[in-house]
Design an enzyme around this catalytic site. Structure first.
Site, PDB file in Angstrom:
ATOM      1  N   HIS A 105       0.799  -1.232   0.000  1.00 20.13           N
ATOM      2  CA  HIS A 105       0.000   0.000   0.000  1.00 20.13           C
ATOM      3  C   HIS A 105       0.825   1.272   0.000  1.00 20.13           C
ATOM      4  CE1 HIS A 105      -3.457  -2.439   0.185  1.00 20.13           C
ATOM      5  NE2 HIS A 105      -3.787  -2.354   1.457  1.00 20.13           N
ATOM      6  N   HIS A 179      -9.804   2.721   0.185  1.00 22.38           N
ATOM      7  CA  HIS A 179      -9.795   1.570   1.088  1.00 22.38           C
ATOM      8  C   HIS A 179     -10.890   1.673   2.158  1.00 22.38           C
ATOM      9  CE1 HIS A 179      -8.070  -1.738   3.394  1.00 22.38           C
ATOM     10  NE2 HIS A 179      -7.128  -1.894   2.505  1.00 22.38           N
ATOM     11  N   THR A 180     -12.067   2.146   1.747  1.00 18.92           N
ATOM     12  CA  THR A 180     -13.165   2.231   2.706  1.00 18.92           C
ATOM     13  C   THR A 180     -13.666   0.842   3.063  1.00 18.92           C
ATOM     14  OG1 THR A 180     -13.853   4.442   2.017  1.00 18.92           O
ATOM     15  CG2 THR A 180     -15.557   3.038   2.997  1.00 18.92           C
ATOM     16  N   ASP A 252      -9.248 -12.033   0.608  1.00 20.09           N
ATOM     17  CA  ASP A 252      -8.296 -10.924   0.543  1.00 20.09           C
ATOM     18  C   ASP A 252      -7.755 -10.907  -0.886  1.00 20.09           C
ATOM     19  OD1 ASP A 252      -5.569  -9.880   2.777  1.00 20.09           O
ATOM     20  OD2 ASP A 252      -6.566  -8.908   1.087  1.00 20.09           O
ATOM     21  N   GLU A 315     -11.968  -2.873  -3.221  1.00 16.87           N
ATOM     22  CA  GLU A 315     -10.958  -1.915  -3.706  1.00 16.87           C
ATOM     23  C   GLU A 315     -10.771  -2.073  -5.223  1.00 16.87           C
ATOM     24  OE1 GLU A 315      -7.417  -2.575  -1.144  1.00 16.87           O
ATOM     25  OE2 GLU A 315      -8.862  -3.659   0.111  1.00 16.87           O
TER      26      GLU A 315
END
Ligand code: G6D
Length: 351
Positions: A105, A179-180, A252, A315
Site C-alpha cells: 500500500h 480503502h473504505t 483478501d 478496492e
C-alpha cells in the site's frame, strides 16, 4: 446540496480539515484532507433511518494508532509488491518492506498518510472535493515526480463518484484505490458475514502464504469465490478452501471483472435493505473481508469493539504485484502519459 468544513485535529502542527458533503436526500459523506480519508458515510435504510455505514474514527490519534487504512486513498501502489523491489527500464528500485519482506500500500508514508491540497465546488445537484498531491521523485522509493488528483463527488442520485488522475515526469508505477470498509447494517450493529455480494467475475488471483500473487489466475467455478449469482460473505469463513484459509478465513483476493460500468459489483444487507452498487473502469476489485481486524491490542470503533468481519473493502484497482507478472494488466505509468480512472458507488435501497 451543502458542503461544510471544520478543524478535525492536527499532525506535526498542521491542522487537518474535515469536509462534510450533504445531498438533498440527507445522505452525508465526511472526509479529511489527510489521506483523503472517508471517515463517515451516512445513508438511509428501508425505514428512513440514517446511519453510518463505514468504519472510521472521530480523532486523528485513533487513525494513527489503530487504522488499517480505514477510508483512505492508497498509493502509489495498492496491494503488495514482492520483495519490495522492482526493475523498471533496467533500473532496480528498492521500496519499504512494510509487510513481512514485501511492500504494501505505497509504503510507510503512502497516499493515506499525507496532506492533500483541497478545493471545493458546489453545484445544484452535486458537490465536489478535489484533492491534489505532488509525490516527489524518490518518495517511498518510486521514480518520477507524480502529480495526483482525486475528486470525490456526491450527487442527488445518492452516488459517490471517485475519479483519479495521475501524471509523472518519469516512468513509474501507479495503482490507486480507496480503502473504505463498508458495513451496511448501520452504526456497525452487525458484522458483514450476512451481507450478500455479487461480482461479475469468472477469475480470481491465487495468493501464496504471504498474500503475494503466485501468478496463477484461477476459475471461480464451483468454489466459494464464485459471486456471479450472489453469495453470503460467511461462505468464505467456513469453506475450508485453501485460498480462504490463506487469507485468514475469509477473502483478501483480487477478482478480474468481466464487465465495466454495468452493475458489476453489488453488496446487499437484506436486513436493512441497504444496497451498494459499484461500477468502475478498473480491471479488478480486491475483496478484503476484514480478516485481520482483531488487532493485537483491542480498540473500539465509535464504541463498537473491533473484531474480524466488522467491515469489508471492495478496492477497485489493477492487480497487485503486476510489475512481476507481465501477463497481468500493466500498472506502469509512462512519462507524459495520463492515468485516469473512475469508480462510482451508488447507495440504494432494496424494497
Ligand atoms: C491486510 O492483506 C490485507 C490487505 O489486503 C489489507 O489492505 C490490509 O490488511 C489493511 O494486510
Amino acid at each position: 446540496m451543502e458542503i461544510m468544513q471544520e478543524d478535525y485535529g492536527e499532525i506535526d502542527g498542521r491542522t487537518i480539515t474535515a469536509f462534510t458533503m450533504v445531498n438533498d436526500h440527507g445522505m452525508e459523506i465526511t472526509c479529511l484532507d489527510y489521506g483523503c480519508i472517508i471517515t463517515k458515510i451516512v445513508a438511509s435504510d428501508r425505514n428512513g433511518h440514517f446511519e453510518n455505514i463505514v468504519l472510521g474514527f472521530d480523532s486523528i490519534e485513533e487513525y494513527q494508532k489503530y487504522s488499517p487504512y480505514f477510508g483512505a486513498i492508497i498509493g502509489r501502489f495498492a496491494g503488495r509488491i514482492k520483495n519490495a523491489e522492482f526493475n523498471l527500464n533496467g533500473k532496480i528500485y528498492q521500496l519499504a518492506k512494510n509487510n513481512n519482506d514485501n511492500h504494501l500500500h505505497g509504503g510507510l508514508q503512502g497516499f493515506d498518510k499525507v496532506f492533500w491540497e483541497t478545493k471545493t465546488a458546489l453545484e445544484a445537484d452535486s458537490t465536489k472535493l478535489e484533492f491534489t498531491y505532488l509525490s516527489k521523485s524518490g518518495e517511498e522509493g518510486y521514480p518520477g515526480n507524480l502529480l495526483m488528483k482525486v475528486t470525490y463527488t456526491l450527487n442527488n442520485k445518492n452516488e459517490l463518484i471517485i475519479s483519479y488522475k495521475g501524471e509523472s515526469d518519469e516512468s513509474t508505477l501507479l495503482n490507486v484505490t480507496n480503502h473504505t470498509y463498508f458495513n451496511l447494517s448501520g452504526n456497525l450493529k452487525r458484522d458483514i458475514l450476512n451481507h450478500q455480494l455479487t461480482i461479475k467475475s469468472r477469475k480470481f488471483v491465487e495468493l501464496d502464504e504471504r498474500l503475494i500473487p503466485t501468478g496463477k489466475i484461477l476459475s471461480v467455478e464451483n468454489t466459494p469465490f464464485d459471486f456471479q449469482n450472489g453469495r453470503k460473505i460467511k461462505d468464505g469463513m467456513t469453506s475450508g478452501h485453501v485460498q480462504n484459509w490463506i487469507a485468514g478465513n475469509g477473502y483478501d483476493h483480487p477478482f478480474l471483472l468481466t464487465e465495466q460500468h454495468n452493475k458489476e459489483i453489488i453488496l446487499l444487507d437484506e436486513e436493512s435493505g441497504r444496497e451498494l452498487i459499484i461500477e468502475t473502469d478498473e480491471p479488478a476489485v480486491v475483496l478484503y473481508t476484514g480478516n485481520q481486524l482483531e488487532a493485537d491490542e483491542s480498540y473500539s470503533i465509535r464504541g463498537v469493539p473491533s473484531r474480524n468481519y466488522l467491515g469489508l473493502c471492495l478496492e477497485t484497482q489493477g492487480l497487485p504485484d503486476s510489475i512481476h507478472n507481465p501477463h497481468f494488466p500493466s500498472n506502469i505509468l509512462k512519462k507524459g502519459e495520463v492515468f485516469q480512472s473512475v469508480t462510482k458507488y451508488k447507495f440504494d435501497i432494496k424494497s
